[in-house]
Design a protein around this motif. Structure first.
Motif, PDB file in Angstrom:
ATOM      1  N   GLY A   1      -0.578  16.165  -0.874  1.00  0.00           N
ATOM      2  CA  GLY A   1      -0.125  16.841   0.346  1.00  0.00           C
ATOM      3  C   GLY A   1      -1.472  17.179   1.227  1.00  0.00           C
ATOM      4  O   GLY A   1      -2.353  16.135   1.578  1.00  0.00           O
ATOM      5  N   ASP A   2      -1.417  18.265   2.131  1.00  0.00           N
ATOM      6  CA  ASP A   2      -2.621  18.694   2.795  1.00  0.00           C
ATOM      7  C   ASP A   2      -3.701  19.279   2.342  1.00  0.00           C
ATOM      8  O   ASP A   2      -4.742  19.760   2.892  1.00  0.00           O
ATOM      9  CB  ASP A   2      -2.158  19.503   4.175  1.00  0.00           C
ATOM     10  CG  ASP A   2      -1.546  20.787   4.029  1.00  0.00           C
ATOM     11  OD1 ASP A   2      -1.432  20.914   2.493  1.00  0.00           O
ATOM     12  OD2 ASP A   2      -1.458  21.884   4.437  1.00  0.00           O
ATOM     13  N   LEU A   3      -3.869  19.067   0.961  1.00  0.00           N
ATOM     14  CA  LEU A   3      -5.021  19.658   0.237  1.00  0.00           C
ATOM     15  C   LEU A   3      -5.998  18.700   0.566  1.00  0.00           C
ATOM     16  O   LEU A   3      -7.104  18.701   0.136  1.00  0.00           O
ATOM     17  CB  LEU A   3      -4.622  19.666  -1.280  1.00  0.00           C
ATOM     18  CG  LEU A   3      -4.029  21.149  -1.859  1.00  0.00           C
ATOM     19  CD1 LEU A   3      -3.733  21.124  -3.291  1.00  0.00           C
ATOM     20  CD2 LEU A   3      -5.152  22.173  -1.652  1.00  0.00           C
ATOM     21  N   THR A   4      -5.570  17.324   1.072  1.00  0.00           N
ATOM     22  CA  THR A   4      -6.556  16.447   1.588  1.00  0.00           C
ATOM     23  C   THR A   4      -7.743  17.133   2.300  1.00  0.00           C
ATOM     24  O   THR A   4      -8.884  16.408   2.541  1.00  0.00           O
ATOM     25  CB  THR A   4      -6.054  15.190   2.155  1.00  0.00           C
ATOM     26  OG1 THR A   4      -5.263  15.542   3.218  1.00  0.00           O
ATOM     27  CG2 THR A   4      -5.431  14.299   1.091  1.00  0.00           C
ATOM     28  N   LYS A   5      -7.138  17.980   3.269  1.00  0.00           N
ATOM     29  CA  LYS A   5      -8.074  18.707   4.179  1.00  0.00           C
ATOM     30  C   LYS A   5      -9.063  19.548   3.494  1.00  0.00           C
ATOM     31  O   LYS A   5     -10.016  20.440   4.028  1.00  0.00           O
ATOM     32  CB  LYS A   5      -7.411  19.506   5.177  1.00  0.00           C
ATOM     33  CG  LYS A   5      -6.608  18.568   5.964  1.00  0.00           C
ATOM     34  CD  LYS A   5      -5.620  19.472   7.228  1.00  0.00           C
ATOM     35  CE  LYS A   5      -4.715  18.430   7.738  1.00  0.00           C
ATOM     36  NZ  LYS A   5      -5.290  17.672   9.001  1.00  0.00           N
ATOM     37  N   SER A   6      -8.898  19.760   2.144  1.00  0.00           N
ATOM     38  CA  SER A   6     -10.023  20.754   1.556  1.00  0.00           C
ATOM     39  C   SER A   6     -11.264  20.103   1.112  1.00  0.00           C
ATOM     40  O   SER A   6     -10.971  18.979   0.440  1.00  0.00           O
ATOM     41  CB  SER A   6      -9.159  21.271   0.198  1.00  0.00           C
ATOM     42  OG  SER A   6      -8.008  21.947   0.352  1.00  0.00           O
ATOM     43  N   PRO A   7     -12.153  20.771   1.320  1.00  0.00           N
ATOM     44  CA  PRO A   7     -13.760  20.055   0.996  1.00  0.00           C
ATOM     45  C   PRO A   7     -13.910  20.300  -0.401  1.00  0.00           C
ATOM     46  O   PRO A   7     -14.900  20.895  -0.796  1.00  0.00           O
ATOM     47  CB  PRO A   7     -14.505  20.761   2.022  1.00  0.00           C
ATOM     48  CG  PRO A   7     -13.976  22.214   1.924  1.00  0.00           C
ATOM     49  CD  PRO A   7     -12.610  21.998   1.848  1.00  0.00           C
ATOM     50  N   VAL A   8     -13.357  19.251  -1.350  1.00  0.00           N
ATOM     51  CA  VAL A   8     -13.783  19.417  -2.846  1.00  0.00           C
ATOM     52  C   VAL A   8     -13.808  17.982  -3.148  1.00  0.00           C
ATOM     53  O   VAL A   8     -13.208  17.018  -2.682  1.00  0.00           O
ATOM     54  CB  VAL A   8     -12.501  19.954  -3.615  1.00  0.00           C
ATOM     55  CG1 VAL A   8     -12.425  21.517  -3.420  1.00  0.00           C
ATOM     56  CG2 VAL A   8     -11.108  19.433  -3.107  1.00  0.00           C
TER      57      VAL A   8
END
Lengths: 233, 872
Positions: B209-216
């Motif tokens: 989902g929008d965890l793609t926007k998390s810088p990890v």
């Protein structure tokens, strides 16, 4: 019907008191056309405000159908005006909307549903010869037409008395005469009393009674029908 | 069909059963009449209504954008935290960047109160691909997290049966940002070294989902330990307690760690971030609220501009028999409709602002937390924006509504304009004294009770409202006197009209005053913060001629640690290099706050002394140098009820250590606070030989530019360390440090934008209101060119005078705003009146307003000559 009985109104200013209306008695009966002539500052408009229940007299009283309206509370006075009075103004005072919007407004204030109010407003405009101008705004009408819209609006709420404040003041002589005649005829047709204050001396020709107002006092004008209509003074 | 005669109509009217005589209930009448009457009025005053709407909407937009931006910071971390921790409700968190022994996982799992335990490693790294660099957090996990981990790690682990064969994974957004795909090689900077790794795969939005926007970045535990140089160590142990045994598990784990690590709820990271951004959030919301107050002022002025017509309109309605309930219903309907529409428009504009201006969070936070770019709009945010819009509309309408509610029916008989009473000397003096009293009262309250500062700023706004009318009117009368004899007719007319039309002139001057006030107060405070940050960094970096550390916003506080030994060896070989100091910076969680611990062996005390809030400079200097004394952020000390001389317990990787407070200090630019200590004390307590930075002194006569080049060459291409001069370091740090207050600049800029819009709308409305007068001027022979000049001059004069008043009050309020920022956030914000900034703002506002008025003035100057008007 509308009766002013020994009415006095003063304006108290810094260091002086202006006696705007002094012990004036006057009545307007159904179908009567009563004219008050007088210069600016003579107290004519104050008299209209007293008749409308907007100002309260210092002494005397204003009665409508025998009921004292001069000391009514604010909302009661509003209902009195809504139910029994119509107004025509020198500056027409039309709303920004169309002619039919203007005429429908008093009906809407009197709980008439919007479609019925508009239908009736159209009919009223028809009686003043403006059925084809019903959707025009004030800017699109001539001075005479604006005042006819104002008359239709004044009559829309089925008033028993019309209070007219210089209704011909902004019109040329020809249109002024037309308006005076229209008011006079309508008054006759429906038994509506008219109390008109004006500078226009031609109004005397239409009046059942005419008065000169000066320094807050009324005096009958010779030649009008005053003598045989029972002026009280 | 022939029109009915009046007799017919009146016959109907007398019929009690006729439709027009059927009374309707009062509420129904009010419900249908209020929109109708509103429509009639707005048809006549569309511009004034639009101006009111623009004012409220601008305020709501700023409030909404600021709120969403701040709530998104914690929202994105919360999402990421849940994506990793999943069902784990407890965690053991390592103190210090070196982590803790991974054997702790097995010991924790063996406890009967623990259902599951899984290791986790986290390390700030920078990755580099063909399209650029990206700072992010490397997360290392193993199979044990599959049972309890969140969707992010589950999706990662589910990629293959054996986690150790997975390799390094990036989110699709990060991979696209640096331009790599699965199978490509990328460079990783961690500590002092760079290394190449192959990207094993990418996690896309279909999977996470929008965890793609998390810088990890995700990697198997072993690979992550290798990259982070934390062999055998981990950052956290995620714990799922046995059902109903959470308290017992906490106690057992605390015993297990013997106070060398923190045992806490697994959502602690979110709470720590929430506290770290509290000050930013508070100041952003307060300044956002100030924007709403300014919006309210714009709307109030729009209503003032429309009052002449409103009075006549309502007077007429009252004359023909409208009761007060109808008048009230019309006003309430207007407030509701205007408030709702303006709030909705404001939120849409706010969303747009988020894309254009407020899209990013203050990047210095990435030094201590892993924050993504997701946007979170909550019901609470929408509710606050809506409430703000409705309240602003209600407040803007309240005073005019009282006046309108009292309008006499007689006003309708003779449509005269609202009476403009001339300003008397007594009235002028009374207004000035009231304004001065309000301003002085606000100052006194802010001084005695800093916590009430925002209310004091609002009080100063009231002072502006009180004095603007009388002051500008007096100024116009003076100008009229000065220009009476020699000025051309158009100028005399322009000034005469302004001096006579008090209400309209006051309304327009208030817009200019309100806008200048807000921009100067907010922008001035931001300049103070920027100056404070610059001073702090200048003092700090002036302590050495060259500095060595890893660059990047995520290392703003030099908390990225590296082994200094190889670098020191190389430095010793360079002739120009004299003494080298080791500096330490780590984040530790203390009492629910993530605190910056800064340590420096040699120069530290004097540097710290210059930032002292409470305590004696000389003795503090001596004590910290001697050891066992520390300097504590004044906010932290206040939170713990401690002061100079008191004992202070500090959790460290070697257990709880007790130090005495030598002095309290400002926060070093880290909002949760900082603690400064001697380098020897730090090394003992943290038992760590790594450093955050090296400060290099050069030998006498050495050229810093040459020395810098030599050191950089000696470090070699594979080094992730940068060598910078103090000037470079200061510029970079100031840019990062003032990011925290970046939103203030955005709010100030957008307030200027909204103010110009409001002034333009106000001028349109004012010109429209003057059309009869302009037409009569044309009728008596005034040429269009002179009419154009007249209108432009009026705008310039009104905006200039109103703006000057706003400038004076704005500079005064800047003092409170700066003090408030210092008090609530710990940022150093030395007050210096922002006069130059204010004058520049005023010049911009005058120029923009004059330019923007040119169009309506040009159109109005071509009005057809006419005398009198027929509508209300």
């Amino acid at each position: 019907m509308l009766e002013l009985d020994h009415v006095t109104k003063d304006y108290v200013g810094p260091g002086e008191t202006v006696h705007a209306v002094r012990d004036v008695s006057l009545s307007v009966e159904p179908g009567q056309f009563v004219v008050l002539l007088g210069p600016s500052g003579s107290g004519k408009s104050t008299l209209l405000l007293l008749a409308a229940g907007i100002l309260h007299p210092e002494s005397g009283c204003v009665r409508f159908d025998g009921q004292d309206v001069s000391h009514m509370k604010d909302n009661a006075a509003a209902i009195y005006r809504r139910r029994h009075l119509g107004f025509v103004f020198q500056h027409f005072n039309l709303m920004p909307g169309s002619a039919v919007d203007n005429v429908a407004l008093p009906l809407r204030l009197e709980s008439v549903r919007p479609p019925e109010a508009r239908e009736r407003a159209r009919e009223m405009l028809g009686t003043v010869g403006l059925e084809k101008r019903a959707e025009h705004t004030a800017d699109q009408l001539s001075g005479g037409e604006r005042q006819r819209v104002a008359i239709a609006r004044a009559l829309a709420g089925s008033p028993r008395v019309v209070l007219a404040d210089e209704p011909t003041g902004n019109l040329d002589s020809e249109r002024g005469a037309q308006i005076l005649k229209m008011l006079h005829d309508l008054c006759r047709e429906r038994d509506i009393g008219v109390l008109m204050v004006t500078h226009d001396s031609r109004a005397i020709d239409f009046a059942d009674r005419a008065y000169q107002m000066k320094d807050g006092q009324l005096s009958p004008i010779n030649g009008s029908a005053t003598e045989h209509t029972g002026m009280r003074s | 069909m022939a029109a009915p005669t009046l007799v017919d109509l009146y016959r109907e009217a007398d019929d009690p059963n006729h439709v027009i005589n059927r009374p309707r209930p009062l509420p129904l009448r009010l419900l249908t009449n209020a929109p109708h009457l509103y429509r009639l009025r707005v048809r006549h005053q569309p511009l004034q209504e639009l101006l009111a709407l623009v004012g409220i909407a601008a305020g709501v937009a700023l409030l909404f954008a600021v709120q969403v931006a701040t709530s998104s910071i914690t929202g994105s971390l919360e999402k990421l935290a849940h994506g990793v921790t999943g069902d784990a409700s407890l965690e053991i968190a390592a103190r210090g960047p070196s982590g803790m022994d991974q054997a702790l996982v097995t010991k924790a799992r063996a406890l009967p109160e623990v259902a599951a335990a899984a290791p986790l490693i986290e390390r700030r790294i920078t990755i580099q691909g063909p399209r650029g660099k990206a700072p992010l957090t490397l997360v290392g996990v193993d199979q044990r997290l599959e049972r309890i981990g969140g969707p992010l790690v589950r999706r990662f682990i589910a990629k293959r049966g054996n986690i150790n064969s997975l390799g390094l994974y990036l989110t699709s957004e990060t991979a696209a940002q640096i331009g790599v795909k699965a199978g490509d090689s990328l460079t990783i900077e961690s500590g002092a070294t760079k290394r190449s790794e192959i990207l094993a795969g990418v996690l896309g939005s279909r999977e996470i989902g929008d965890l793609t926007k998390s810088p990890v970045a995700l990697a198997p535990l072993g690979q992550a330990q290798r990259i982070a140089q934390m062999s055998g160590h981990i950052s956290r142990v995620l714990i799922k307690p046995a059902p109903g045994h959470k308290a017992q598990a906490t106690a057992a784990l605390s015993r297990l760690t013997s106070d060398h690590s923190d045992v806490r709820p697994s959502d602690s990271e979110v709470k720590l971030l929430g506290r770290a951004i509290q000050a930013d959030q508070r100041s952003s919301v307060i300044f956002g609220a100030l924007a709403v107050v300014i919006g309210l002022l714009f709307a109030y002025n729009a209503i003032l501009l429309s009052m002449a017509f409103r009075r006549r309109f309502i007077g007429y309605l009252r004359l023909i028999g409208a009761d007060r309930a109808t008048v009230l219903a019309t006003l309430v309907f207007e407030a509701l409709l205007l408030g709702l529409v303006a709030s909705f428009v404001g939120m849409v504009l706010g969303d747009l602002l988020l894309h254009v201006a407020f899209g990013s969070y203050p990047r210095y936070l990435s030094a201590g937390f892993t924050i993504g770019d997701q946007r979170f709009v909550t019901l609470q945010t929408v509710g606050i924006a809506l409430a703000g819009g409705m309240m602003a509309t209600g407040a803007a309408l309240a005073i005019p509504a009282i006046e309108l509610f009292r309008v006499h029916a007689g006003t309708g008989l003779r449509p005269v304009a609202a009476r403009e009473r001339p300003l008397t000397r007594r009235g002028f003096v009374a207004a000035l004294l009231s304004g001065a009293f309000i301003a002085a009262a606000a100052g006194t309250i802010a001084l005695l009770a800093p916590v009430l500062t925002p209310a004091c700023i609002a009080l100063v706004v009231v002072g502006v409202v009180v004095v603007v009318g009388p002051l500008t009117n007096a100024a116009f009368r003076l100008i009229r006197r000065a220009t009476r004899r020699r000025s051309p007719a158009w100028l005399s007319l322009a000034v005469d009209e302004l001096a006579g039309a008090r209400r309209r002139m006051t309304a327009m001057a208030l817009i200019a005053a309100g806008a200048t006030f807000a921009i100067v107060a907010i922008g001035g405070a931001r300049l103070d913060v920027q100056r404070g940050t610059t001073e702090l960094n200048q003092r700090f970096f002036a302590g050495a001629e060259l500095w060595i550390f890893r660059d990047g916003t995520d290392n703003a506080f030099m908390t990225e640690r590296f082994d200094p030994a190889p670098t020191l060896t190389k430095l010793r070989k360079i002739e120009m290099v004299g003494a080298v100091d080791e500096l330490h910076g780590v984040f530790e969680d203390l009492g629910g706050y993530r605190v910056l611990i800064a340590a420096r062996p040699r120069i530290l005390p004097t540097r710290i002394a210059s930032r002292i809030v409470r305590g004696d400079v000389i003795s503090a200097n001596k004590r910290i140098t001697a050891g066992d004394w520390i300097a504590v952020d004044d906010l932290i000390a206040r939170r713990n009820g401690a002061g100079p001389g008191d004992w202070f317990a500090l959790p460290t990787p070697t257990g709880i250590k007790r130090y005495r407070i030598a002095a309290t200090i400002t926060n070093f630019g880290w909002p949760s606070g900082a603690i400064a200590m001697n380098g020897r004390d730090f090394s003992r307590a943290w038992a760590d030989d790594k450093v955050g930075a090296l400060a290099v002194d050069l030998k006498a006569g050495a050229d810093p530019t040459v020395a810098r080049r030599q050191i950089q060459n000696a470090l070699g291409f594979s080094s992730a360390l940068n060598v910078v001069t103090p000037e470079q370091a200061i510029d970079e740090r100031v840019a990062i440090g003032t990011q925290g207050m970046g939103r203030l600049r955005q709010v100030a800029t957008l307030t200027l934008f909204a103010a110009v819009l409001a002034i333009v709308a106000a001028m349109f409305a004012a010109v429209w209101q003057q059309r009869a007068w302009l037409a009569s001027l044309r009728a008596i022979g005034m040429v269009s060119r002179d009419l154009f000049k007249l209108l432009l001059t009026q705008t310039t004069l009104v905006v200039l005078l109103g703006g000057l008043i706003g400038l004076v009050f704005g500079v005064y309020s800047q003092l409170f705003a700066s003090r408030w920022i210092e008090y609530s956030s710990g940022f150093h914000a030395p007050y210096k009146p922002a006069l130059a900034f204010g004058l520049l703002t005023l010049a911009k506002a005058v120029a923009l307003a004059t330019l923007a008025t040119a169009v309506p003035a040009f159109l109005a100057s071509r009005v057809r000559p006419r005398v009198g008007e027929a509508v209300l």
